[in-house]
Every structure is written in C-alpha cells, then in structure tokens.
Design a protein around this motif. Structure first.
Motif: not given
Ligand SMILES: *[C@@H]1O[C@H](CO)[C@@H](O)[C@H](O)[C@H]1NC(C)=O
Length: 310
Positions: A62-63, A66, A140, A143-144
């Motif tokens: 999903r990330n 996006f 999280v 991804a961050a």
């Molecule tokens: C993608 O990862 C970031 C960092 O963890 C987070 O802030 C963001 O909401 C995520 N976006 C989606 C669409 O999942």
C-alpha cells in the motif's frame, strides 16, 4: 558568477524532436498516467478495506502504491503540459522543486523495494520468526526510514546542484529536470559534482539492489528445496515477476546515474529514463497485485459488496 544571475528559467525540450506525433504522445502518456493512478488507488482502497490483507507485505505494498502515485505525478503532468504548450520554459524554482520531489520519491522507492524483498526473504526463509521481526511497529519504522532516506537524498542533491552557477545556455534536453541534463548547464568544470552524484547514487541505488539480489538468492534456493512441485512453481512465478520489475527499475537507474560523463548521450538517456520514471510505476500494481490471488479475491469481494443485492 555574473552570467549566473541572469538565469531564472530553463527550457524543457521534452520530446520536441518528435513533434509530428504530438497528439499520439499526448494520448499515450495521458493513458499511462490515468492507468497508473487508477490502478494504484484501487490497490490502496482494497488493502485498506479488506482485513485479510492487513499483513506486513500488504502494508508495504500500500505504501508503494501511494509512492507510485506521487512519483508519476512529479513528471507526467508536466510532460503532458509540455507536449501541448508552445512556451516550454520552466522557472528555476519549479525546476528545483521538480528535481527535489523526483529524487525524494525515486530514492524512497529504491529503499522501499529493498524492504519489500527483505520482507519476502524473512517470510519464506525464516517463517517462524516472521511475526516477531515484522511487527506492526517495525513495519511502520521500516517504511518511515525509506521516506526519511529519500528526503535526505533529495535535499542534499537539489540544494547542492542549485547552488552552482548556471551559464547562458538554458536548454534542458530532457522531459523533466533530471540531474545530468541540468548539471550540463552549470558553468565550469563539474567533474567533482559528478563524482559526488555517482557516490551518492551508489549508496542509494546499489546498496538496496544488492540487498534485493541477496534476498532473492536465498528465496530461490529455499524454493528449490521445497517438496511439492506446485508450491515451487507458485513461489517461482511471484519471485520472477518481482525480479523483472526490480531489474528494470534498478538496471536503468544504475545505467543512468553510475557512469562517467563522457558516455552521456542525452537522447538515449531520455528514452531510458522512461523506464524508471514512467514504466515501473505502471508495472508495479500489475505485477505485485493483479497477478496475486489474494488481491484478486479481495477485489472481487469488494466489488460484490458495492453492488446492492436485491
Ligand atoms: C507509508 O508509510 C509511512 C511511514 O510509516 C506512513 O506515515 C504513511 O501513512 C504510509 N502510507 C500509506 C498509504 O500506507
């Protein structure tokens, strides 16, 4: 430095050497853009709606979706405007902004794809520890970390390049403000700047790429040891499609960023950079999701839910 003060706009050449096919180009890129955005939006919605897809792999996916929407939105809309517009100038500030966001999302994608490969590596080669390593919080953070890394790269490169003095020539032979064509307009010797770019690119592109290759190496050797031919084939088909996208993305990026200036041919580069800026964002949703049974099942469920049953 006197020359440099006069430059406050560039001319983005785009694909004006093929202006006979203007309309065709416009339609093709518009379709690519719409399909990319639409496909990725669908993936984000499905993953958010379906509780069965609330796993680390789909969190990263999903990330990524996006990210792909952001990434294509940096280049294609401007390219579309550039195809139809008579005035092809872009202000210095707009050019710097575009370069910043392109590098930001591009570098983030490099890191995120590596993390996704690492996720598959743990899932397949170390399944018992998977739920411990890939806890929600860790995901999280991973991804961050990608986004932070992308931001850092973009800030570094963009401030660095736009502090150099620009000469009188203003024509950028590219369809967006990419590093090399902009660097070509800088006054004087840019040898050290190029070295710095190559070193930074090696970190951002080669390191994740190595991590991906290592992950897939372990994954494939684990798959080869699997007992049932059916599960072997299934695992192979997902891995090979991931590898194709990953190789396209990193392969062209490595070719563009990590090599000496003498071998530049901007016309070839312009075409090749289509692969990492336009083609992979449209391939990712197809390869990571629509070839995947779980996502297809979730899509069917969601569509059925939306249709009133009476
Ligand atoms: C993608 O990862 C970031 C960092 O963890 C987070 O802030 C963001 O909401 C995520 N976006 C989606 C669409 O999942």
């Amino acid at each position: 430095m006197e020359n440099s003060t006069s430059v406050n706009a560039f001319i983005l050449l785009g694909f004006s050497n093929v202006s006979d096919f203007k309309l065709l180009f416009f339609i093709v890129f518009l379709c690519i853009y719409l399909v990319t955005v639409f496909g990725n939006v669908i993936i984000i919605v499905i993953i958010s709606v379906d509780a069965a897809l609330h796993t680390p792999m789909y969190f990263f996916l999903r990330n990524l979706s996006f990210l792909e929407i952001c990434y294509t939105s940096v280049t294609i809309p401007k390219l579309l405007e550039n195809i139809v517009a008579l005035d092809k100038t872009i202000s210095l500030r707009a050019c710097a902004t575009q370069m910043y966001f392109f590098l930001f999302f591009g570098a983030t994608e490099c890191c995120l794809l590596a993390i996704m490969a690492y996720d598959r590596y743990i899932a397949i080669c170390n399944p018992l520890r998977y739920s411990v390593i890939m806890r929600k919080r860790a995901c999280v953070h991973f991804a961050a970390l990608s986004w932070a890394c992308g931001c850092l790269v973009a800030v570094g490169h963009t401030t660095f390049i736009f502090h150099l003095p620009f000469c009188d020539s203003k024509v950028i032979n590219h369809f967006f403000c990419e590093i090399q064509p902009v660097l070509k307009l800088v006054c004087g010797d840019t040898y050290w700047n190029e070295i710095q770019i190559i070193v930074a690119a090696a970190f951002v592109i080669l390191m994740p790429f190595m991590l991906i290759l290592m992950s897939y190496f372990h994954i494939i050797s684990t798959i080869l040891r699997m007992q049932s031919a059916q599960s072997r084939q299934k695992a192979f088909s997902t891995c090979s499609s991931h590898l194709v996208v990953v190789s396209l993305f990193y392969g062209t990026a490595i070719f563009i960023y990590i090599r000496p200036k003498s071998s530049y041919s901007l016309n070839v580069d312009k075409l090749l950079s289509l692969f990492y800026s336009v083609i992979t964002p449209i391939l990712n949703p197809i390869i990571y999701s629509l070839r995947n049974k779980e996502v297809k099942g979730a899509l069917r469920k969601t569509v059925l839910k939306l249709i009133p049953s009476n």
